[in-house]
Design an enzyme around this catalytic site. Structure first.
Site, PDB file in Angstrom:
ATOM      1  N   THR B  11       0.823  -1.214   0.000  1.00 21.93           N
ATOM      2  CA  THR B  11       0.000   0.000   0.000  1.00 21.93           C
ATOM      3  C   THR B  11       0.853   1.258   0.000  1.00 21.93           C
ATOM      4  O   THR B  11       0.578   2.220  -0.720  1.00 21.93           O
ATOM      5  CB  THR B  11      -0.903   0.000   1.255  1.00 21.93           C
ATOM      6  OG1 THR B  11      -1.840  -1.067   1.124  1.00 21.93           O
ATOM      7  CG2 THR B  11      -1.653   1.301   1.407  1.00 21.93           C
ATOM      8  N   SER B  54       0.880  -7.030  -1.513  1.00 18.93           N
ATOM      9  CA  SER B  54       1.334  -8.209  -0.764  1.00 18.93           C
ATOM     10  C   SER B  54       0.311  -9.344  -0.772  1.00 18.93           C
ATOM     11  O   SER B  54       0.640 -10.485  -0.452  1.00 18.93           O
ATOM     12  CB  SER B  54       1.740  -7.837   0.670  1.00 18.93           C
ATOM     13  OG  SER B  54       0.621  -7.657   1.495  1.00 18.93           O
ATOM     14  N   THR B  85       0.826  -4.483   4.073  1.00 18.06           N
ATOM     15  CA  THR B  85       0.430  -4.874   5.426  1.00 18.06           C
ATOM     16  C   THR B  85      -0.365  -6.187   5.451  1.00 18.06           C
ATOM     17  O   THR B  85      -0.410  -6.849   6.483  1.00 18.06           O
ATOM     18  CB  THR B  85      -0.415  -3.779   6.100  1.00 18.06           C
ATOM     19  OG1 THR B  85      -1.599  -3.549   5.315  1.00 18.06           O
ATOM     20  CG2 THR B  85       0.359  -2.483   6.230  1.00 18.06           C
ATOM     21  N   ASP B  86      -0.981  -6.542   4.330  1.00 18.23           N
ATOM     22  CA  ASP B  86      -1.876  -7.704   4.355  1.00 18.23           C
ATOM     23  C   ASP B  86      -1.147  -9.018   4.655  1.00 18.23           C
ATOM     24  O   ASP B  86      -1.700  -9.897   5.306  1.00 18.23           O
ATOM     25  CB  ASP B  86      -2.656  -7.816   3.040  1.00 18.23           C
ATOM     26  CG  ASP B  86      -3.814  -6.835   2.990  1.00 18.23           C
ATOM     27  OD1 ASP B  86      -4.553  -6.751   3.987  1.00 18.23           O
ATOM     28  OD2 ASP B  86      -3.969  -6.146   1.968  1.00 18.23           O
TER      29      ASP B  86
END
Lengths: 179, 179, 179, 179
Positions: B11, B54, B85-86
């Protein structure tokens, strides 16, 4: 986690007076800075102690800051002091002399360029000070420009406009003499 | 002090394509972020490993990141991995499983909102990761939103959009059940 | 469409000197402002005439500006003069007295807060001046804060910190006396 | 001076949803934009008509916008319509066909990059639209990127991502064929 932030003025807090066309220490911009950060689970007590260019600070001002630090110690997991850079070292040494057995980190920070400017280092330094408040061991520090510098012996490097330890300054000076 | 920064996309690095009217992982914005920070005496090696959301990372991508971490270890005092972040937790656990005896801090970070947005958390998180790189003890960490979280057991809290330790998540969950 | 922009200094161009801790007129920020705007098919000639606080301008400075305006007239479809607000009116009246038969718009603009500040009005005023340069009929104008004000008779309203026509000022003053 | 601003969505108003990781038309950012501008003596009526990507607008949407324009005419000195760029021309032509005898300027504007992005053209375009509202003669216009373009015949140039008149597009196209 409870952090007390004492604001005292300094370059970081200088704001522009459009009528006078000049920079002044009139109020603190800390709350604006904090609003732009994500700080989950952090409880911040903000005490606006004074709003002074640190060149104009006198002994009574430093005594007042010291009193506020002492008052904050029992209710804080860390203390941050936002301060003008010109006499930040002096206040840091004063706290170091007077508070020997701190069990929490006490961190002095500030900025070379007021927060109101687009390319200020204020946001970086407050971000770092808040992070240091979380991770540093007990002691008195200056935090600025990616560095955690323990008192005693922290000084403003007026050439490169950052803070350094006394040792670093001597090393740079020695290298320049050799060269 | 030498820090290696591996960028992988995520992101934080999403940029806007005006022709398509959509967000994409095409290039990294790390250099723009670094230019806005004051980092005296810091030597940064930036390795752009990949530019991926990700969620689209496969095992081979994580192996590649692991190889790059291993390659950076002997020449770095700290390593920062900028990551979506995922699946940041998954990559962190993978590094934790495979690199047991790191003598330096290895820090994963990212952002909930792309850097190109005015109110992104990217600058805060990179500032914190660079500070953690200086002060953290050896280990594998996630750094974001004023927190240094050691692997194993770091997870994304999808409700409050931050990272927490497994323990914290369980504590919150228990409190909610009680309430 | 060819626009000549003459920069002369003023509040808009004040930059912060970190060594001295003060605001100065040393260089123009116009090129940074222009880079942030989308101006297809516009050819801009930028002439940096001087870099002065307009309170320090003397007659010779205004003569120099007048000479530059005259030199730009034959090669421009519009002229913009970036100027300090304190004596912008004086320079505008001087141009109005000396250039009676202009066939293009000549526009004076500036800012109440330097461009380097986050909440400056500089970008707004330059955007408006460039738009007025495209659409205004021939004449001498001040452009600022959403207004196109024709000389003669434009003055700085030092209470509300904007520019107004002489008529508006008188109207405000009459209303206040009545109330 | 009373200006009615009708917001309808479009790229300019796209905001980032951190949970979904995507851009959406959910609310308007107009009030944030207006707060950053200095607009003395301007009375703005803001009517949030809809919040749609303009590619998803159907005939009924355009009829609704037309109704809102008609309702605003008697109480406004100018009308600004903030609109997605993909079908801005279509809505502009529709207003041109249906409102022949407007005695005020009706201005359509938007942006190629959402306002929430650091390097958006939204602020420039809204600044220009507000200035055009003050100075343009009665008619229907698109305002964007330093240009005031009268309907009919305004089209989006999808190559250079700006708006042009039909004539300009043909001229560019002819030059390219020759070359």
């Amino acid at each position: 986690m409870k952090i007390t932030i004492l604001t005292t003025g300094g370059t970081i807090d200088k704001t522009y007076d459009e009528h006078a066309g000049s920079l002044r220490n009139e109020r603190t911009v800390l709350d604006t800075i904090l609003k732009s950060l994500r700080l989950p689970d952090l409880f911040i007590r903000h005490v606006a102690v004074m709003s002074k260019d640190s060149l104009e600070m006198v002994d009574a001002d430093r005594e007042l800051i010291l009193r506020e630090v002492r008052a904050a110690l029992p209710v804080s997991d860390a203390i941050i002091i936002v301060h003008g850079t010109d006499t930040l070292s002096k206040t840091g040494e004063c706290i170091y002399q007077n508070i020997q057995d701190s069990t929490i980190p006490i961190i002095l920070t500030g900025a070379m360029r007021p927060y109101e400017f687009r390319d200020s280092d204020a946001l970086q330094n407050i971000t770092e000070a808040l992070f240091a408040a979380k991770v540093a061991s007990p002691g008195i520090y200056a935090v600025m420009h990616n560095r955690l510098l323990p008192f005693p012996g922290v000084v403003k490097d007026r050439t490169s406009l950052t803070f350094r330890t006394q040792e670093e300054i001597e090393k740079i000076s020695t290298n320049e003499t050799k060269a």
